[in-house]
Scaffold this motif. Structure first.
Motif, PDB file in Angstrom:
ATOM      1  N   GLU A   1      10.240  56.710  22.690  1.00 52.22           N
ATOM      2  CA  GLU A   1       9.049  56.132  23.420  1.00 52.22           C
ATOM      3  C   GLU A   1       8.815  56.674  24.711  1.00 52.22           C
ATOM      4  OE1 GLU A   1      11.236  54.480  21.872  1.00 52.22           O
ATOM      5  OE2 GLU A   1      10.551  52.520  20.862  1.00 52.22           O
ATOM      6  N   LEU A   2       9.763  57.262  25.408  1.00 58.62           N
ATOM      7  CA  LEU A   2       9.756  57.852  26.758  1.00 58.62           C
ATOM      8  C   LEU A   2       8.832  59.084  26.853  1.00 58.62           C
ATOM      9  CD1 LEU A   2      13.475  57.680  28.064  1.00 58.62           C
ATOM     10  CD2 LEU A   2      11.645  55.936  28.413  1.00 58.62           C
ATOM     11  N   PHE A   3       8.733  59.628  25.654  1.00 60.79           N
ATOM     12  CA  PHE A   3       8.084  60.873  25.559  1.00 60.79           C
ATOM     13  C   PHE A   3       6.520  60.524  25.419  1.00 60.79           C
ATOM     14  CE2 PHE A   3      12.132  62.323  24.420  1.00 60.79           C
ATOM     15  CZ  PHE A   3      11.954  63.507  24.992  1.00 60.79           C
ATOM     16  N   ILE A   4       6.090  59.451  25.080  1.00 61.25           N
ATOM     17  CA  ILE A   4       4.957  58.891  24.729  1.00 61.25           C
ATOM     18  C   ILE A   4       4.472  58.285  26.156  1.00 61.25           C
ATOM     19  CG2 ILE A   4       3.398  57.119  23.617  1.00 61.25           C
ATOM     20  CD1 ILE A   4       5.015  57.487  21.010  1.00 61.25           C
ATOM     21  N   LEU A   5       5.146  57.522  26.577  1.00 62.32           N
ATOM     22  CA  LEU A   5       5.286  56.818  27.983  1.00 62.32           C
ATOM     23  C   LEU A   5       4.657  57.904  29.011  1.00 62.32           C
ATOM     24  CD1 LEU A   5       4.807  54.277  29.540  1.00 62.32           C
ATOM     25  CD2 LEU A   5       7.363  54.421  29.803  1.00 62.32           C
ATOM     26  N   THR A   6       5.588  59.111  28.916  1.00 68.19           N
ATOM     27  CA  THR A   6       5.266  60.090  29.991  1.00 68.19           C
ATOM     28  C   THR A   6       4.055  60.675  29.941  1.00 68.19           C
ATOM     29  OG1 THR A   6       7.727  60.579  29.950  1.00 68.19           O
ATOM     30  CG2 THR A   6       6.081  62.461  30.526  1.00 68.19           C
ATOM     31  N   ARG A   7       3.542  61.034  28.928  1.00 66.62           N
ATOM     32  CA  ARG A   7       2.040  61.482  28.759  1.00 66.62           C
ATOM     33  C   ARG A   7       0.940  60.542  29.134  1.00 66.62           C
ATOM     34  NH1 ARG A   7       1.874  66.396  24.353  1.00 66.62           N
ATOM     35  NH2 ARG A   7       3.575  67.492  25.272  1.00 66.62           N
ATOM     36  N   VAL A   8       1.131  59.360  28.735  1.00 63.68           N
ATOM     37  CA  VAL A   8       0.135  58.325  29.441  1.00 63.68           C
ATOM     38  C   VAL A   8       0.163  58.184  30.857  1.00 63.68           C
ATOM     39  CG1 VAL A   8      -0.465  55.791  29.123  1.00 63.68           C
ATOM     40  CG2 VAL A   8       0.391  57.016  27.289  1.00 63.68           C
ATOM     41  N   TYR A   9       1.595  58.077  31.296  1.00 64.64           N
ATOM     42  CA  TYR A   9       1.720  57.943  32.555  1.00 64.64           C
ATOM     43  C   TYR A   9       0.969  59.184  33.343  1.00 64.64           C
ATOM     44  CZ  TYR A   9       4.281  57.381  37.061  1.00 64.64           C
ATOM     45  OH  TYR A   9       4.485  57.250  38.353  1.00 64.64           O
ATOM     46  N   THR A  10       1.331  60.404  32.795  1.00 62.15           N
ATOM     47  CA  THR A  10       0.560  61.460  33.499  1.00 62.15           C
ATOM     48  C   THR A  10      -0.887  61.367  33.571  1.00 62.15           C
ATOM     49  OG1 THR A  10       2.360  62.856  32.420  1.00 62.15           O
ATOM     50  CG2 THR A  10       0.459  64.241  33.099  1.00 62.15           C
ATOM     51  N   ALA A  11      -1.538  60.936  32.484  1.00 65.31           N
ATOM     52  CA  ALA A  11      -2.992  60.716  32.706  1.00 65.31           C
ATOM     53  C   ALA A  11      -3.467  59.781  33.577  1.00 65.31           C
ATOM     54  CB  ALA A  11      -3.473  60.012  31.139  1.00 65.31           C
ATOM     55  N   LEU A  12      -2.275  58.520  33.863  1.00 63.32           N
ATOM     56  CA  LEU A  12      -2.607  57.779  35.257  1.00 63.32           C
ATOM     57  C   LEU A  12      -2.538  58.499  36.488  1.00 63.32           C
ATOM     58  CD1 LEU A  12      -3.434  54.664  34.952  1.00 63.32           C
ATOM     59  CD2 LEU A  12      -1.027  54.240  35.435  1.00 63.32           C
ATOM     60  N   ILE A  13      -1.434  59.407  36.537  1.00 60.80           N
ATOM     61  CA  ILE A  13      -1.606  60.085  37.618  1.00 60.80           C
ATOM     62  C   ILE A  13      -2.732  60.960  37.915  1.00 60.80           C
ATOM     63  CG2 ILE A  13      -0.343  62.178  38.925  1.00 60.80           C
ATOM     64  CD1 ILE A  13       2.209  60.946  37.700  1.00 60.80           C
ATOM     65  N   ASN A  14      -3.451  61.771  36.919  1.00 64.10           N
ATOM     66  CA  ASN A  14      -4.493  62.495  37.118  1.00 64.10           C
ATOM     67  C   ASN A  14      -5.383  61.441  37.507  1.00 64.10           C
ATOM     68  OD1 ASN A  14      -3.393  64.925  36.426  1.00 64.10           O
ATOM     69  ND2 ASN A  14      -3.454  64.674  34.288  1.00 64.10           N
ATOM     70  N   LEU A  15      -5.471  60.177  36.977  1.00 63.34           N
ATOM     71  CA  LEU A  15      -6.572  59.390  37.591  1.00 63.34           C
ATOM     72  C   LEU A  15      -6.568  59.068  38.936  1.00 63.34           C
ATOM     73  CD1 LEU A  15      -8.823  57.128  36.939  1.00 63.34           C
ATOM     74  CD2 LEU A  15      -6.961  55.366  36.463  1.00 63.34           C
ATOM     75  N   GLY A  16      -5.150  58.902  39.366  1.00 59.22           N
ATOM     76  CA  GLY A  16      -5.075  58.623  40.658  1.00 59.22           C
ATOM     77  C   GLY A  16      -5.822  59.947  41.652  1.00 59.22           C
ATOM     78  N   TYR A  17      -5.470  61.004  41.153  1.00 55.00           N
ATOM     79  CA  TYR A  17      -6.114  62.381  41.753  1.00 55.00           C
ATOM     80  C   TYR A  17      -7.538  62.170  41.975  1.00 55.00           C
ATOM     81  CZ  TYR A  17      -1.381  64.354  41.548  1.00 55.00           C
ATOM     82  OH  TYR A  17      -0.172  64.727  41.557  1.00 55.00           O
ATOM     83  N   SER A  18      -8.103  61.659  40.659  1.00 52.69           N
ATOM     84  CA  SER A  18      -9.568  61.594  40.587  1.00 52.69           C
ATOM     85  C   SER A  18     -10.290  60.648  41.364  1.00 52.69           C
ATOM     86  CB  SER A  18     -10.205  61.335  39.191  1.00 52.69           C
ATOM     87  OG  SER A  18      -9.760  62.501  38.182  1.00 52.69           O
TER      88      SER A  18
END
Length: 275
Positions: A120-137
């Motif tokens: 699950e950590l690998f899935i959570l990581t990529r969703v979390y990465t998208a959330l960080i990209n949202l923070g930049y946006s």
């Protein structure tokens, strides 16, 4: 050789005593941070602008779509660039998270067979990465709000609640897609087609109020439209969603997260054996 390894990995995860699990929570958080940093570096490895693309991409898209549709919808949509950009950021976060998470287990197959960290950590990581990209946006989004003179409103403080529902919804969908992709590679192509239809049913660049009949009903129950419309209300009108809308967003987010997690955990051993 793959099956014993899979059984060993699954057994190591299932058979740990309770105290080591509690002690490893910090380690899992560290792993997520490291994997997220790796994903960000990989994504922007060959880019000179790097994370600036997370800022420029929605702005360029807003500029093009505003040029095309702002005249068409100027009577029905006030401040069209912000209207579109709000919907686009929600859509980009969801699609970025789910499409990346869908292939993460296959992409990280050698690592998954060697380590005992939960998949699950690998899935959570990529969703979390998208959330960080949202923070930049959102940094660019804040600038656009100032440029188009959108006054800050107290209702905007409720935005994290909508984003939390979006995160849970994206994570639940990611669990389902990641599990399905291990067994059926064609899921990736089918999901691309589904996303195209889904996008047009999310009222990202047109006013949903002008539609009637069956299609309006479909858009009304579309969870992504609920997130988009709720966020637009907070930002553009200073109006919080009603309790029915909050209930639907919470049910979609929490419900899909629990369902996706349950399906993934039920098929965990089969997934490891297939990898």
């Amino acid at each position: 050789m793959a099956e014993p390894r899979a059984q060993k990995a699954a057994g190591g995860e299932e058979g740990r005593p309770s105290s080591p699990r509690r002690a490893s929570a910090g380690q899992y958080a560290f792993v997520i941070r490291q994997l997220t940093a790796r994903e960000l570096k990989r994504k922007y490895a060959r880019s000179y602008l790097g994370v600036l693309w997370s800022v420029l991409n929605p702005l360029l898209s807003m500029a093009v779509l505003s040029l095309i549709f702002s005249q068409l919808f100027r009577r029905s949509i006030e401040n069209y660039p912000i209207y579109y950009l709000t919907g686009y950021l929600v859509w980009q976060t969801f699609t970025g998270a789910t499409t990346a998470a869908m292939t993460t287990l296959v992409d990280n197959r050698p690592l998954l067979l060697r380590v005992k960290f939960p998949m699950e950590l690998f899935i959570l990581t990529r969703v979390y990465t998208a959330l960080i990209n949202l923070g930049y946006s959102l940094a660019a989004y804040a600038v656009m709000l100032a440029v188009f003179r959108v006054t800050p409103k107290a209702a905007m403080l409720l935005s994290p609640l909508i984003l939390l529902c979006l995160f849970a919804f994206s994570l639940g969908m990611s669990y389902l897609l990641a599990a399905a992709y291990v067994f059926f590679g064609d899921v990736k192509h089918l999901y691309t087609v589904a996303l195209t239809l889904w996008m047009y049913c999310s009222a990202i660049f047109y006013p949903a109020d002008q539609l009637q009949g069956f299609i309006r009903t479909v858009i009304g129950v579309n969870p992504l439209f609920l997130f988009i419309d709720g966020l637009r209300g907070l930002v553009m009108r200073g109006e919080a969603p009603g309790w029915p809308a909050w209930a639907q967003m919470a049910l979609w987010g929490g419900g899909l997260y629990l369902a996706g997690r349950a399906v993934f955990r039920k098929n965990r051993n089969r997934i490891i054996q297939k990898l």
